[in-house]
Motif scaffolding. Structure first.
Motif, PDB file in Angstrom:
ATOM      1  N   ASN A   1       0.824  -1.205   0.000  1.00  0.00           N
ATOM      2  CA  ASN A   1       0.000   0.000   0.000  1.00  0.00           C
ATOM      3  C   ASN A   1       0.859   1.257   0.000  1.00  0.00           C
ATOM      4  N   ILE A   2       1.932   1.247   0.795  1.00  0.00           N
ATOM      5  CA  ILE A   2       2.816   2.412   0.837  1.00  0.00           C
ATOM      6  C   ILE A   2       3.477   2.638  -0.520  1.00  0.00           C
ATOM      7  N   LEU A   3       3.993   1.568  -1.129  1.00  0.00           N
ATOM      8  CA  LEU A   3       4.695   1.721  -2.405  1.00  0.00           C
ATOM      9  C   LEU A   3       3.736   2.092  -3.530  1.00  0.00           C
ATOM     10  N   TYR A   4       2.556   1.471  -3.566  1.00  0.00           N
ATOM     11  CA  TYR A   4       1.578   1.834  -4.591  1.00  0.00           C
ATOM     12  C   TYR A   4       1.110   3.275  -4.408  1.00  0.00           C
ATOM     13  N   GLY A   5       0.951   3.690  -3.141  1.00  0.00           N
ATOM     14  CA  GLY A   5       0.542   5.065  -2.884  1.00  0.00           C
ATOM     15  C   GLY A   5       1.595   6.070  -3.322  1.00  0.00           C
ATOM     16  N   MET A   6       2.871   5.767  -3.006  1.00  0.00           N
ATOM     17  CA  MET A   6       3.943   6.663  -3.428  1.00  0.00           C
ATOM     18  C   MET A   6       4.042   6.715  -4.946  1.00  0.00           C
TER      19      MET A   6
ATOM     20  N   PHE B   1      11.392   7.218  -3.685  1.00  0.00           N
ATOM     21  CA  PHE B   1      10.656   5.984  -3.957  1.00  0.00           C
ATOM     22  C   PHE B   1      11.576   4.774  -3.848  1.00  0.00           C
ATOM     23  N   GLY B   2      12.736   4.837  -4.491  1.00  0.00           N
ATOM     24  CA  GLY B   2      13.674   3.730  -4.431  1.00  0.00           C
ATOM     25  C   GLY B   2      14.199   3.501  -3.022  1.00  0.00           C
ATOM     26  N   GLN B   3      14.465   4.575  -2.302  1.00  0.00           N
ATOM     27  CA  GLN B   3      14.961   4.436  -0.930  1.00  0.00           C
ATOM     28  C   GLN B   3      13.915   3.793  -0.029  1.00  0.00           C
ATOM     29  N   THR B   4      12.670   4.215  -0.178  1.00  0.00           N
ATOM     30  CA  THR B   4      11.602   3.616   0.618  1.00  0.00           C
ATOM     31  C   THR B   4      11.397   2.158   0.254  1.00  0.00           C
ATOM     32  N   ASP B   5      11.465   1.849  -1.034  1.00  0.00           N
ATOM     33  CA  ASP B   5      11.307   0.468  -1.493  1.00  0.00           C
ATOM     34  C   ASP B   5      12.392  -0.425  -0.896  1.00  0.00           C
ATOM     35  N   GLU B   6      13.632   0.041  -0.918  1.00  0.00           N
ATOM     36  CA  GLU B   6      14.730  -0.754  -0.361  1.00  0.00           C
ATOM     37  C   GLU B   6      14.562  -0.952   1.152  1.00  0.00           C
ATOM     38  N   PHE B   7      14.169   0.105   1.843  1.00  0.00           N
ATOM     39  CA  PHE B   7      13.988  -0.002   3.291  1.00  0.00           C
ATOM     40  C   PHE B   7      12.869  -0.984   3.630  1.00  0.00           C
ATOM     41  N   MET B   8      11.712  -0.831   2.958  1.00  0.00           N
ATOM     42  CA  MET B   8      10.595  -1.717   3.241  1.00  0.00           C
ATOM     43  C   MET B   8      10.905  -3.150   2.840  1.00  0.00           C
ATOM     44  N   ALA B   9      11.653  -3.329   1.748  1.00  0.00           N
ATOM     45  CA  ALA B   9      12.020  -4.685   1.324  1.00  0.00           C
ATOM     46  C   ALA B   9      12.924  -5.352   2.354  1.00  0.00           C
TER      47      ALA B   9
ATOM     48  N   MET C   1      13.055  -4.672   5.599  1.00  0.00           N
ATOM     49  CA  MET C   1      12.237  -4.973   6.768  1.00  0.00           C
ATOM     50  C   MET C   1      11.361  -6.197   6.522  1.00  0.00           C
ATOM     51  N   PHE C   2      10.755  -6.273   5.337  1.00  0.00           N
ATOM     52  CA  PHE C   2       9.900  -7.420   5.015  1.00  0.00           C
ATOM     53  C   PHE C   2      10.721  -8.702   4.965  1.00  0.00           C
ATOM     54  N   GLY C   3      11.902  -8.641   4.369  1.00  0.00           N
ATOM     55  CA  GLY C   3      12.761  -9.817   4.309  1.00  0.00           C
ATOM     56  C   GLY C   3      13.170 -10.300   5.689  1.00  0.00           C
ATOM     57  N   PHE C   4      13.502  -9.353   6.576  1.00  0.00           N
ATOM     58  CA  PHE C   4      13.910  -9.730   7.931  1.00  0.00           C
ATOM     59  C   PHE C   4      12.754 -10.391   8.681  1.00  0.00           C
ATOM     60  N   ILE C   5      11.567  -9.784   8.602  1.00  0.00           N
ATOM     61  CA  ILE C   5      10.405 -10.335   9.306  1.00  0.00           C
ATOM     62  C   ILE C   5      10.029 -11.700   8.734  1.00  0.00           C
ATOM     63  N   ALA C   6      10.035 -11.813   7.392  1.00  0.00           N
ATOM     64  CA  ALA C   6       9.686 -13.086   6.769  1.00  0.00           C
ATOM     65  C   ALA C   6      10.678 -14.182   7.152  1.00  0.00           C
ATOM     66  N   LEU C   7      11.975 -13.842   7.182  1.00  0.00           N
ATOM     67  CA  LEU C   7      12.981 -14.833   7.562  1.00  0.00           C
ATOM     68  C   LEU C   7      12.802 -15.264   9.017  1.00  0.00           C
TER      69      LEU C   7
END
Length: 473
Positions: free
Chosen positions: A41-46, A326-334, A336-342
């Motif tokens: 939602n954040i990335l699509y919104g941005m 946009f790219g910076q936010t995408d990398e940060f969220m990715a 965080m998502f990778g860490f939580i998923a792992l």
């Protein structure tokens, strides 16, 4: 079929342990999907916001994006209308296009003579109807905060300013800006205001702005309360001023932009910067029907410019390059998502491995009996893998159901948050079902973790010695 029924009966043999394992899988999958949906939602919104304001692609003179912000006249695109016509009529590009519009960005000083305040601004000359159509793009069905630009259908000297500019120029009351005050807590400003009340003629207005402003109006003309002047250095270095009418103040969400934003009609901006010279623009904005078309459109646009307009050394920049946030936010969220998923995957893996390992120990005699009756090692391995797969499928289905319930509750809760650097709040939403890669990846990942965690216990069960297994007490 007998194998699957036997696997199901084995899972139901110890319902409490199976239920605990199932619960861990449901919570893990739900957490992954909810955070992934929030990230989407954040990335699509941005992306929606950036594409609405800057398009998918922009044609610029090479070097303007890096070095041309403070010297737009050195990076102007000559004959821009011919370039736009070539883009719009290209048989490969035409079906992909939604809007093609020119913009001119220039810096200057805005002044409000009545209050004696000036402010550095970053102005944009644009074609209002085309910009309003640009802002209607919403390919992902997002909650859009973009408002139509009030310049459409207005006089040539009309302008729209940011709420920060209105506050700096003491125009909050005149423009009826909500949640905006002209009062200052600064002692210096208060003293200056007091002096101005006692002696209006003592207000310190820059001489160059005042002198040039006098040329823009007749001595007897009555000045509207929202009349402001803008001082700009022309392409030849001479000062030029225009008297504009601020018709509205808008909140663009980011305070740094609100404090400098000013929009005006493109011809007015071109007269300010180029005077009597041939008008140019600093960018040609191209908006596509869908973001997925961007690679093909960019390749064709680059080929077209290199073929027919190589003399101007033009380049094509996409919205990700134009908006590094946009790219910076995408990398940060990715990350965080990778860490939580792992982290969740490791927890689920060890939970299932513990469940299957315990089952192997408890059923050692049963395994030896099956082997003594002629069951092959591969059959024992398949049995335990089928149990794990059934457990994973049940956990996945229940996880999707739990995600649907929690996501609905979040999306209808009305929760808001204010991102760093923004001046108003956004709704907290999760987009799970619209993000098919997230959905498919999470389901496949959960099933893969389930099978991986059961593989070692299944292998150990299959390699048991028959005699030792039968003697196990």
């Amino acid at each position: 079929m007998n194998l699957w029924m036997l696997a199901l009966r084995n899972l139901l043999r110890n319902r409490r342990r199976s239920l605990a394992t199932l619960l861990a899988m449901v919570v893990g999958l739900t957490a992954i999907l909810l955070f992934g949906g929030y990230r989407s939602n954040i990335l699509y919104g941005m992306e929606t916001g950036f594409v609405q304001f800057s398009g998918h692609l922009q044609v610029q003179r090479r070097g303007y994006f890096v070095d041309g912000g403070d010297n737009p006249s050195a990076y102007g695109i000559a004959g821009y209308q011919r370039i736009m016509d070539a883009i719009a009529s290209d048989p490969e590009l035409a079906p992909l296009l939604r809007v093609v519009t020119p913009t001119l960005q220039l810096g200057g000083i805005a002044g409000h003579m009545e209050s004696g305040h000036t402010r550095s601004v970053l102005a944009q000359g644009l074609v209002a109807p085309e910009i309003n159509r640009l802002m209607q793009w919403n390919d992902y069905g997002m909650v859009s905060y973009a408002q139509p630009l009030a310049l459409e259908g207005t006089a040539p000297h009309a302008a729209v300013i940011g709420t920060g500019v209105a506050r700096k120029l003491q125009l909050c009351a005149a423009l009826q800006v909500p949640h905006c005050t002209n009062a200052s807590t600064n002692a210096y400003t208060s003293a200056r205001t007091s002096a101005a009340v006692q002696a209006p003629e003592a207000i310190a207005v820059p001489d160059d702005v005042a002198a040039l402003s006098a040329l823009e109006r007749s001595p007897d003309a009555e000045r509207p309360p929202t009349r402001i002047e803008m001082l700009v250095a022309t392409a030849k270095g001479a000062p030029n001023v225009a008297s504009l009418q601020a018709i509205k103040a808008v909140n663009l969400g980011i305070k740094a932009i609100d404090d400098m934003y000013r929009a005006m009609h493109l011809p007015q901006a071109q007269r300010l910067l180029y005077g009597t010279q041939a008008p140019e623009v600093t960018a040609i904005v191209v908006q596509l029907q869908h973001t997925a078309q961007l690679p093909a459109a960019r390749a064709r646009l680059q080929a077209l410019l290199a073929q027919d307009f190589a003399a101007q050394d033009l380049e094509v920049l996409d919205f990700r390059t134009l908006n590094p946030m946009f790219g910076q936010t995408d990398e940060f969220m990715a990350s965080m998502f990778g860490f939580i998923a792992l982290l969740i995957a490791v927890i689920v893996l060890f939970t299932i491995a513990n469940t299957m390992g315990t089952a192997v120990v408890e059923r050692t005699v049963e395994i030896g009996t099956l082997r003594a009756m002629g069951q092959r090692c591969s059959g024992i391995r398949r049995l335990f893998l089928c149990e794990a797969l059934l457990l994973g499928a049940a956990g996945t289905l229940l996880g999707l159901l739990a995600t649907a319930v929690v996501a609905w509750a979040i999306n209808h809760s009305g929760w808001t948050w204010t991102p760093p650097g923004y001046s108003y709040a956004y709704l907290v939403l999760v987009r799970v079902w619209q993000d098919l890669p997230l959905l498919a990846g999470s389901i496949v990942g959960m099933l893969a973790v389930t099978l991986a965690s059961a593989w070692w216990p299944a292998r150990r069960a299959a390699r048991m010695d028959i005699v030792d297994a039968l003697r196990h007490a």
